[in-house]
Design a protein around this motif. Sequence first.
Motif, PDB file in Angstrom:
ATOM      1  N   ILE A 150      -2.213  -6.821  -5.943  1.00 43.30           N
ATOM      2  CA  ILE A 150      -0.858  -7.145  -6.390  1.00 43.30           C
ATOM      3  C   ILE A 150      -0.630  -6.491  -7.742  1.00 43.30           C
ATOM      4  CG2 ILE A 150       0.771  -8.972  -7.006  1.00 43.30           C
ATOM      5  CD1 ILE A 150      -0.677 -10.825  -5.112  1.00 43.30           C
ATOM      6  N   ASN A 151       0.308  -5.557  -7.776  1.00 45.81           N
ATOM      7  CA  ASN A 151       0.611  -4.797  -8.985  1.00 45.81           C
ATOM      8  C   ASN A 151       2.051  -5.076  -9.391  1.00 45.81           C
ATOM      9  OD1 ASN A 151       1.226  -2.837 -10.915  1.00 45.81           O
ATOM     10  ND2 ASN A 151      -0.042  -1.280  -9.951  1.00 45.81           N
ATOM     11  N   PRO A 152       2.279  -5.572 -10.617  1.00 42.92           N
ATOM     12  CA  PRO A 152       3.640  -5.885 -11.051  1.00 42.92           C
ATOM     13  C   PRO A 152       4.498  -4.650 -11.311  1.00 42.92           C
ATOM     14  CG  PRO A 152       2.096  -6.224 -12.847  1.00 42.92           C
ATOM     15  CD  PRO A 152       1.266  -5.931 -11.638  1.00 42.92           C
ATOM     16  N   GLN A 153       3.898  -3.465 -11.238  1.00 41.77           N
ATOM     17  CA  GLN A 153       4.647  -2.221 -11.431  1.00 41.77           C
ATOM     18  C   GLN A 153       4.925  -1.598 -10.064  1.00 41.77           C
ATOM     19  OE1 GLN A 153       5.743  -1.378 -14.403  1.00 41.77           O
ATOM     20  NE2 GLN A 153       4.680  -3.102 -15.361  1.00 41.77           N
ATOM     21  N   PRO A 154       6.131  -1.743  -9.527  1.00 41.57           N
ATOM     22  CA  PRO A 154       6.386  -1.324  -8.143  1.00 41.57           C
ATOM     23  C   PRO A 154       6.347   0.174  -7.903  1.00 41.57           C
ATOM     24  CG  PRO A 154       8.430  -1.988  -9.217  1.00 41.57           C
ATOM     25  CD  PRO A 154       7.316  -2.359 -10.160  1.00 41.57           C
ATOM     26  N   THR A 155       6.563   0.976  -8.926  1.00 39.31           N
ATOM     27  CA  THR A 155       6.619   2.421  -8.706  1.00 39.31           C
ATOM     28  C   THR A 155       5.342   3.152  -9.111  1.00 39.31           C
ATOM     29  OG1 THR A 155       7.650   2.737 -10.874  1.00 39.31           O
ATOM     30  CG2 THR A 155       9.122   2.457  -8.978  1.00 39.31           C
ATOM     31  N   ALA A 156       4.436   2.467  -9.786  1.00 38.35           N
ATOM     32  CA  ALA A 156       3.176   3.091 -10.201  1.00 38.35           C
ATOM     33  C   ALA A 156       2.220   3.095  -9.012  1.00 38.35           C
ATOM     34  CB  ALA A 156       2.565   2.331 -11.370  1.00 38.35           C
ATOM     35  N   PRO A 157       1.775   4.254  -8.536  1.00 39.86           N
ATOM     36  CA  PRO A 157       0.897   4.295  -7.361  1.00 39.86           C
ATOM     37  C   PRO A 157      -0.436   3.603  -7.632  1.00 39.86           C
ATOM     38  CG  PRO A 157       0.979   6.443  -8.426  1.00 39.86           C
ATOM     39  CD  PRO A 157       2.030   5.598  -9.084  1.00 39.86           C
ATOM     40  N   ILE A 158      -0.883   2.817  -6.672  1.00 43.51           N
ATOM     41  CA  ILE A 158      -2.176   2.150  -6.763  1.00 43.51           C
ATOM     42  C   ILE A 158      -3.250   3.107  -6.249  1.00 43.51           C
ATOM     43  CG2 ILE A 158      -3.592   0.239  -5.937  1.00 43.51           C
ATOM     44  CD1 ILE A 158      -1.040  -1.401  -5.662  1.00 43.51           C
ATOM     45  N   GLN A 159      -4.240   3.365  -7.051  1.00 45.15           N
ATOM     46  CA  GLN A 159      -5.334   4.268  -6.667  1.00 45.15           C
ATOM     47  C   GLN A 159      -6.431   3.456  -5.985  1.00 45.15           C
ATOM     48  OE1 GLN A 159      -4.944   7.529  -6.918  1.00 45.15           O
ATOM     49  NE2 GLN A 159      -2.961   7.210  -7.928  1.00 45.15           N
ATOM     50  N   LEU A 160      -6.244   3.201  -4.705  1.00 42.12           N
ATOM     51  CA  LEU A 160      -7.214   2.436  -3.939  1.00 42.12           C
ATOM     52  C   LEU A 160      -8.261   3.374  -3.361  1.00 42.12           C
ATOM     53  CD1 LEU A 160      -7.775  -0.480  -2.808  1.00 42.12           C
ATOM     54  CD2 LEU A 160      -6.660   0.303  -0.714  1.00 42.12           C
ATOM     55  N   VAL A 161      -9.535   3.058  -3.571  1.00 43.31           N
ATOM     56  CA  VAL A 161     -10.638   3.902  -3.109  1.00 43.31           C
ATOM     57  C   VAL A 161     -11.352   3.208  -1.952  1.00 43.31           C
ATOM     58  CG1 VAL A 161     -12.749   5.104  -3.755  1.00 43.31           C
ATOM     59  CG2 VAL A 161     -10.927   4.772  -5.450  1.00 43.31           C
ATOM     60  N   THR A 162     -11.385   3.846  -0.794  1.00 40.23           N
ATOM     61  CA  THR A 162     -12.067   3.278   0.367  1.00 40.23           C
ATOM     62  C   THR A 162     -13.186   4.163   0.891  1.00 40.23           C
ATOM     63  OG1 THR A 162     -10.430   4.278   1.849  1.00 40.23           O
ATOM     64  CG2 THR A 162      -9.998   2.023   1.097  1.00 40.23           C
ATOM     65  N   THR A 163     -13.248   5.432   0.448  1.00 40.57           N
ATOM     66  CA  THR A 163     -14.268   6.360   0.938  1.00 40.57           C
ATOM     67  C   THR A 163     -14.926   7.090  -0.225  1.00 40.57           C
ATOM     68  OG1 THR A 163     -12.657   8.154   1.189  1.00 40.57           O
ATOM     69  CG2 THR A 163     -13.029   6.727   3.104  1.00 40.57           C
ATOM     70  N   ASP A 164     -16.097   7.655   0.039  1.00 38.18           N
ATOM     71  CA  ASP A 164     -16.755   8.459  -0.979  1.00 38.18           C
ATOM     72  C   ASP A 164     -16.270   9.902  -0.888  1.00 38.18           C
ATOM     73  OD1 ASP A 164     -18.073   9.641   1.175  1.00 38.18           O
ATOM     74  OD2 ASP A 164     -19.944   8.544   0.855  1.00 38.18           O
ATOM     75  N   GLN A 165     -16.874  10.797  -1.643  1.00 34.73           N
ATOM     76  CA  GLN A 165     -16.428  12.187  -1.680  1.00 34.73           C
ATOM     77  C   GLN A 165     -16.611  12.912  -0.354  1.00 34.73           C
ATOM     78  OE1 GLN A 165     -18.518  13.961  -4.967  1.00 34.73           O
ATOM     79  NE2 GLN A 165     -17.122  13.102  -6.495  1.00 34.73           N
ATOM     80  N   ASP A 166     -17.522  12.413   0.470  1.00 37.40           N
ATOM     81  CA  ASP A 166     -17.762  13.018   1.778  1.00 37.40           C
ATOM     82  C   ASP A 166     -16.898  12.403   2.877  1.00 37.40           C
ATOM     83  OD1 ASP A 166     -19.716  14.728   0.735  1.00 37.40           O
ATOM     84  OD2 ASP A 166     -21.241  13.142   0.898  1.00 37.40           O
ATOM     85  N   GLY A 167     -16.037  11.451   2.498  1.00 41.05           N
ATOM     86  CA  GLY A 167     -15.172  10.814   3.476  1.00 41.05           C
ATOM     87  C   GLY A 167     -15.794   9.637   4.196  1.00 41.05           C
TER      88      GLY A 167
END
Length: 210
Positions: free
Chosen positions: A142-159
């Motif tokens: 939950i980010n109170p800034q609606p236009t700031a993109p959330i940098q969510l990380v789900t994978t490593d550099q190899d995918g």
Amino acid sequence: MTLREQLTPVSFHLRNFNKYVKLDLNAAKNGNLTLIGENAAGKTTLANCFFPMLVDGSIATPSFNAAKGTDHLDKSVNPHSSKRDSRNFESMLLGWGPGAMKVRTGYSYIDFRSAKRQVILGLGAHRVVGEQRKPTWWFVVINPQPTAPIQLVTTDQDGKSLEEDDFAAANKGLGDQLHIFKQAVHYREYVATQVYGFTGGADLAKLASV
């Protein structure tokens, strides 16, 4: 982007989930997602990658085209049959057939936005190997800034998808915006009260079942 007062889906995402290594779908301006294709093209399967498990956290039952008796999901299923079979979380969502990734972790999440905030609802899950399933985990940002993109990380550099602990560490920069849950009931209670505005998880569960 013109944002509405209420939270509206903006985009839908899969990482190493179902047959998709990476899939990003943008919603329409009103939040709708329209899937068009021939029978057996995978529309229902794709829809099941998001609903209703990201609404109330449930992964126990199928979402669409549910077969009679789908409360008993311990029986074997046939991926090529439709309404006659039970489609469960493992069989329908984490991949079928010779092209499926047999052993992997996958992520599914939706980005919602309103004029006041941005919310990501998602989960991480393992494909079953052997007789026991590794735990599934759910997360909310939950980010109170609606236009700031959330940098969510789900994978490593190899995918390769991150395991739960690595996911938490990689997204440590989100601080108290990130909430991770080990049980669906806890996820449901949180999103019911903090995202959807219900008084409790029971009301949200009723809505999801409808």
